[in-house]
Design an enzyme around this catalytic site. Structure first.
Site, PDB file in Angstrom:
ATOM      1  N   SER A 195      -2.280   4.356  19.470  1.00 32.19           N
ATOM      2  CA  SER A 195      -2.784   2.944  18.721  1.00 32.19           C
ATOM      3  C   SER A 195      -3.354   2.590  18.173  1.00 32.19           C
ATOM      4  CB  SER A 195      -2.091   2.499  20.019  1.00 32.19           C
ATOM      5  OG  SER A 195      -2.228   0.575  20.161  1.00 32.19           O
TER       6      SER A 195
ATOM      7  N   LYS B   4       1.152   5.173  26.874  1.00 35.80           N
ATOM      8  CA  LYS B   4       1.238   4.739  25.181  1.00 35.80           C
ATOM      9  C   LYS B   4       2.751   3.543  25.727  1.00 35.80           C
ATOM     10  CE  LYS B   4       1.644   3.120  20.652  1.00 35.80           C
ATOM     11  NZ  LYS B   4       2.161   2.893  20.571  1.00 35.80           N
TER      12      LYS B   4
ATOM     13  N   HIS C 136       0.842   0.740  27.025  1.00 39.31           N
ATOM     14  CA  HIS C 136       0.301  -0.089  26.731  1.00 39.31           C
ATOM     15  C   HIS C 136       0.871  -0.652  25.575  1.00 39.31           C
ATOM     16  CE1 HIS C 136      -1.528  -0.232  22.570  1.00 39.31           C
ATOM     17  NE2 HIS C 136      -2.729  -0.488  22.223  1.00 39.31           N
ATOM     18  N   ASN C 137       1.743  -0.851  25.013  1.00 39.43           N
ATOM     19  CA  ASN C 137       2.804  -1.340  23.730  1.00 39.43           C
ATOM     20  C   ASN C 137       3.683  -2.343  25.004  1.00 39.43           C
ATOM     21  OD1 ASN C 137       1.809   0.245  21.888  1.00 39.43           O
ATOM     22  ND2 ASN C 137       4.513   0.038  21.369  1.00 39.43           N
TER      23      ASN C 137
ATOM     24  N   GLU D  47       0.893  -4.761  25.570  1.00 42.03           N
ATOM     25  CA  GLU D  47       1.048  -5.789  24.347  1.00 42.03           C
ATOM     26  C   GLU D  47       0.682  -6.960  24.246  1.00 42.03           C
ATOM     27  OE1 GLU D  47       0.369  -3.040  21.385  1.00 42.03           O
ATOM     28  OE2 GLU D  47       2.066  -4.455  19.387  1.00 42.03           O
TER      29      GLU D  47
END
Ligand code: ATR
Length: 474
Positions: free
Chosen positions: A130, A185, A188-189, A192
């Protein structure tokens, strides 16, 4: 025969290029390969002085350029291209070599690929990266999955190219076996998406209720960025809001079509959360808010559906309201992270990954899009209690969210009265209130299920499973 390159990168579009340069700038000899060889040579022509590159025109040449055990990073389009490249390279590799997929692969694909390659004696490491183009070049946050053994070979290289957290530790850690890195990941997105949606709601409220201009909101965000909301996303939001369109002189945000797009990792997060049975309502609302914005025909009714008339606030009232919005934003953010970390914990249990949540928070402190001072607090909470059932079970977070709740409620009540949509704030507060509730109406849901489907229920006062004979003749 083996070559001298410590690492190779195949797939030299923007991310691959920058990652290769990052390795070279940190002193590693980097073998380069791309399906279209001209891109390989263009990179060497342009950035050759940054380090030692070994350009290769064929897969065979590329593999021969690598020292053993070979470490080969694939940076191609996620999906079929990744499988095609694996099929091309795997027959050229030997036992103990490591293939690294740095693309945005779905973790289920990573699990499948890892298993297939493991059977052939090759390590396959799915790595979440990222930080966008800039991160890839100057230091991303890196989330590698795969075997422990592969991390022993790869870790020292990744630690050199990763971003550094404020305490100077590199933002990379071995997440867990097979698809664990790509899973983290993905979440994480998702987080976000939620962060961005909450910031967008704060902006909308400041604009529509407080009557602030984009410049004034930029200023407000800059102030918030000096406090507990200190983060990359708040910082860039202030820049976007302060920006004026060169062609028209209008605030940039007013000339952009208000339909948000998405590439799919937020959607994956919600899909997987549904499969795991984890309530990630904040992330889901963020994904849905983007979908809703994109439905132009659905929104055709914007001129016809009635709403409340806006009430103007005095300058003092507007400033007080802005302070409350900061509280609501912070409280909702705590809930988003609570939900996201719950999903990681659930994934870890489902797939036996044994993920250390504190270390996930630690490697998100720099390099990635959601980097924020706040993540150090999350790291601290999980470091203090590794099996913390939820972030809201942490004393400090509970105290903070408790202190924010009056303002949080007031902001949502105002939004409802004034007709400003706040799906993220409201979903977060509902989650908080559901966790607070001593009894949930789920008891009634169980009664209904037993009534129409004889699905049975458990009792509060006795063990076992019960069914009531409803209404006699049903
Ligand atoms: P961009 O990011 O520039 O839009 P992309 O289509 O996403 O490009 O592809 C990114 C990288 O994957 C490129 O290096 C591309 O190679 P080319 O430069 O030859 O196009 C590579 N790539 C895509 N599909 C591939 C495949 N099936 N086999 C090998 N490499 C592939």
């Amino acid at each position: 025969m083996s070559g001298t390159a410590q690492i190779g990168v195949t797939g030299l579009a923007v991310m691959g290029r920058n990652l290769a340069r990052n390795f070279a700038r940190n002193g590693f000899t980097v073998a380069l390969h791309n399906r279209t060889a001209s891109k390989t040579h263009a990179l060497v022509d342009e950035f050759g002085e940054e380090g030692v590159f070994v350009p290769a025109d064929s897969a065979e040449e590329f593999v021969a350029a690598l020292e053993r055990p070979r470490r080969l990073v694939i940076m191609v389009k996620a999906g079929d291209a990744t499988d095609a490249v694996i099929q091309e390279f795997a027959p050229l590799l030997e036992e103990g070599d490591v293939i690294i997929d740095g693309g945005n692969a779905h973790f289920a694909d990573t699990r499948r690929r890892e298993k297939e390659l493991r059977e052939r004696g090759i390590h396959f490491v799915g790595v979440g990266i990222s930080g966008g183009e800039e991160g890839a070049l100057h230091g991303p946050s890196i989330m590698p999955g795969g075997s422990k053994e592969s991390y022993e070979s790869l870790g020292p290289l990744l630690e050199r190219i990763a971003a550094k957290a404020p305490d100077d530790t590199p933002t990379v850690a071995h997440i867990g076996p097979d698809g664990a890195g790509h899973f983290v990941k993905m979440v994480h997105n998702g987080i976000e998406y939620a962060d961005m949606q909450l910031i967008a709601e704060a902006y909308h409220l400041l604009r529509a209720v407080a009557g602030y201009s984009p410049e004034k909101i930029a200023e407000t965000f800059r102030t918030w960025n000096t406090g507990r909301l200190d983060s990359y996303l708040i910082e860039i939001t202030a820049e976007v809001l302060a920006h004026r369109d060169a062609a028209t002189g209008k605030p940039f945000v007013d000339v952009v079509v208000d339909q948000a797009e998405q590439k799919g990792t937020g959607r994956w997060t919600v899909q997987i959360a549904l499969d795991l049975g984890v309530p990630v309502s904040g992330i889901a609302e963020a994904v849905f808010a983007r979908s809703l914005s994109g439905h132009a025909a659905l929104r055709d009714v914007s001129q016809t559906l009635p709403g409340p008339t806006a009430t103007a606030l005095s300058e003092d009232e507007a400033a007080r309201f802005a302070d409350r919005v900061e509280q609501a934003l912070y409280a909702s953010k705590i809930v988003s992270y609570t939900q996201g970390f719950h999903q990681i914990q659930a994934g870890s249990e489902e797939y036996g990954w044994n993920i250390d949540l504190g270390s996930v928070a630690a490697i998100w402190r720099a390099g990635c899009i959601i980097r924020a001072a706040f993540l150090d607090r999350i790291r601290g909470a999980y470091d203090a209690q590794r099996d913390l059932p939820s972030l809201l079970a942490d004393k400090q977070f509970a105290e903070e969210i408790g202190a924010a709740q009056d303002d949080w409620r007031e902001v949502i009540a105002t939004a409802v009265r004034q007709g400003v949509p706040t799906p993220g704030f409201a979903a977060a507060l509902s989650y908080y209130d559901a966790l607070r509730a001593e009894r949930l109406p789920a008891a009634l849901t169980q009664g209904q299920r037993d009534f129409f489907g004889a699905h049975t229920y458990r009792r509060t006062d006795r063990e076992g499973s019960f069914h009531t004979l409803w209404g006699g003749d049903r």
